[in-house]
Design an enzyme around this catalytic site. Structure first.
Site, mmCIF file in Angstrom:
data_model
loop_
_atom_site.group_PDB
_atom_site.id
_atom_site.type_symbol
_atom_site.label_atom_id
_atom_site.label_comp_id
_atom_site.label_asym_id
_atom_site.label_seq_id
_atom_site.Cartn_x
_atom_site.Cartn_y
_atom_site.Cartn_z
ATOM 1 N N SER A 261 -56.777 120.094 -50.881
ATOM 2 C CA SER A 261 -56.629 120.762 -49.583
ATOM 3 C C SER A 261 -56.343 122.249 -49.689
ATOM 4 C CB SER A 261 -55.537 120.072 -48.770
ATOM 5 O OG SER A 261 -54.299 120.198 -49.427
ATOM 6 N N HIS B 280 -58.204 114.307 -46.511
ATOM 7 C CA HIS B 280 -58.925 115.472 -45.981
ATOM 8 C C HIS B 280 -60.435 115.256 -45.935
ATOM 9 C CE1 HIS B 280 -55.820 118.554 -45.328
ATOM 10 N NE2 HIS B 280 -55.172 117.932 -46.290
ATOM 11 N N LYS C 114 -54.793 112.981 -39.545
ATOM 12 C CA LYS C 114 -55.605 114.197 -39.633
ATOM 13 C C LYS C 114 -56.825 114.043 -38.712
ATOM 14 C CE LYS C 114 -53.646 115.938 -43.858
ATOM 15 N NZ LYS C 114 -52.999 115.136 -44.910
#
Ligand SMILES: *Cc1c(COP(=O)(O)O)cnc(C)c1O
Length: 397
Positions: A183, A211, A242
């Protein structure tokens, strides 16, 4: 309350953090999470949320959370195995499993817990865990809790991974574990190479796809789909916090046997509360939306490409990579911090990262692009970057 000795010790430690510029203060945002938010009474464009498809506060997800609350209640007051399992939990686990084409999945309160509870139940003294040196903190902590032999290989260095696999060749089970997307740099793990090595050495391949899930890959199955190896990966951990709605909840998708064993032995699952029904229902809706989000993924790609090429045209150095994470490199921590401050003053909310979060001398501003950013918002950011570059006299603008 007495002023106990540890307080004065911590006052010194905290003062030291502040002197070194390492103290983390939290900005308060005054609106729900969105591409446009309000900070200190001022509207700003947000480029630092993990809201890649713009599903945080998506009306259908919010409605699903409300319906979940109405139908199944606020909370279970129980862990799953005592009286905390409702139909909705089983449905969500089946949906996650199907989404990743795995036999089963198991929900956790967070992906931090999914990672924290993965290694200790599966691997013992006779086994080995090979872990990328840049893996997420939750993986590092999870590995610490297990008794397996540990090999930390250099970031995405396949020669080093091979050497660590050779060292571990007599172990019963060998597991390679990597973040699928790193990330801070926006690079992908070399999953095809890792899978080949795993085949050669008979190792388990496990990834943390936090991610990548929802926005990477043609159908949003994440980094492994993007790299064409989804069906070779043995274990996937990821988050609902997320791309998948942005609230909280984590999960592990794997074989029926692994998941069943985790239900019986994984401590953050056994000894922590059941995921609230509103979050479970919202997560299921988020997965539905990912399946119909072809346009959102295309928009995310277009926004990312526009942002990257605009920054490069303005003379900034952006680390290469295929993800919506754009690290704009400055090197010097003070410069990166100043640029971030100046951008915020112009209504562009970004965060500068410096040592120890990233290596010494590699300070950067990390931009996270969203499908929900409008063309005007991207243009506003590029204009602000150009102006700040000129005003601060950073060479090349
Ligand atoms: C965000 C993140 C986590 C933690 O996920 P939560 O569900 O917020 O606990 C774990 N691993 C990686 C790589 C992450 O980026």
């Amino acid at each position: 309350m007495p002023d106990i000795a540890i307080n004065s010790f911590l006052r010194e430690q905290l003062a030291d953090l502040k002197t070194k510029g390492l103290y983390k203060s939290e900005r308060r945002i005054e609106t729900p999470q969105n591409p446009g938010i309000t900070v200190n009474g001022r509207p700003v464009v947000n480029f630092c949320a993990n809201n890649y498809l713009g599903l945080a506060n998506h009306p259908e997800i919010v409605q699903a959370a409300r319906d979940g609350l109405d139908q199944w209640g606020f909370g279970l007051s129980s862990v799953r195995f005592i009286c905390g399992t409702q139909e909705i939990h089983k449905q969500a686990e089946a949906q996650i499993a199907t989404f990743f084409r795995r036999p089963d999945s198991i929900l956790y309160i967070s992906c931090f817990d999914a990672n924290g509870g993965l290694f200790e139940p599966l691997l013992g003294e006779r086994d080995a865990i090979l872990s990328d040196e840049l893996n997420h903190a939750s993986i590092i902590d999870g590995v610490r809790l297990c008794k397996a032999q540990r090999g930390r290989y250099k970031h995405s260095d396949m020669t080093d991974l091979r050497a660590k696999l050779v060292e571990a060749k007599d172990c019963r089970f060998k597991m390679i574990f990597t973040d699928s997307v790193f990330s801070m740099d926006g690079d992908l793990a070399k999953l095809p190479d890792i899978c080949e090595l795993a085949d050669e050495f008979g190792a388990i391949v496990a990834i943390d796809d936090c991610h990548g899930t929802g926005h990477l890959g043609a159908t949003g199955r994440g980094a492994a789909e993007e790299l064409g190896v989804l069906d070779r990966i043995d274990i996937i951990t990821s988050t609902l916090g997320k791309t998948l709605g942005g609230a909280s909840g984590g999960f592990t998708a794997a074989s029926a046997e692994i998941v069943d064993w985790l239900r019986n032995r994984s401590r953050p699952y056994l000894f922590s509360n059941s995921v609230p029904p509103s979050l479970v229902a919202a997560g299921m809706k988020a997965l539905d939306l990912v399946d119909t989000s072809v346009e959102l993924r295309a928009k995310l790609k277009a926004n990312t490409a526009k942002m990257r090429s605009g920054l490069e045209a303005a003379g900034y150095t952006v680390k290469p990579g295929p993800t919506p994470i754009l690290p704009v490199m400055f090197g010097d921590a003070a410069v990166a911090g100043k640029v971030a401050e100046a951008l915020l003053a112009k209504g562009i909310y970004v965060i500068a990262f410096s040592f120890p979060v990233v290596p010494q001398g590699q300070a950067r501003i990390r931009l996270q692009v969203s499908a929900a950013h409008s063309d005007e918002q991207i243009d506003a950011a590029l204009t602000a970057f150009r102006e700040v570059g000129r005003e601060l006299g950073i060479a090349g603008y």
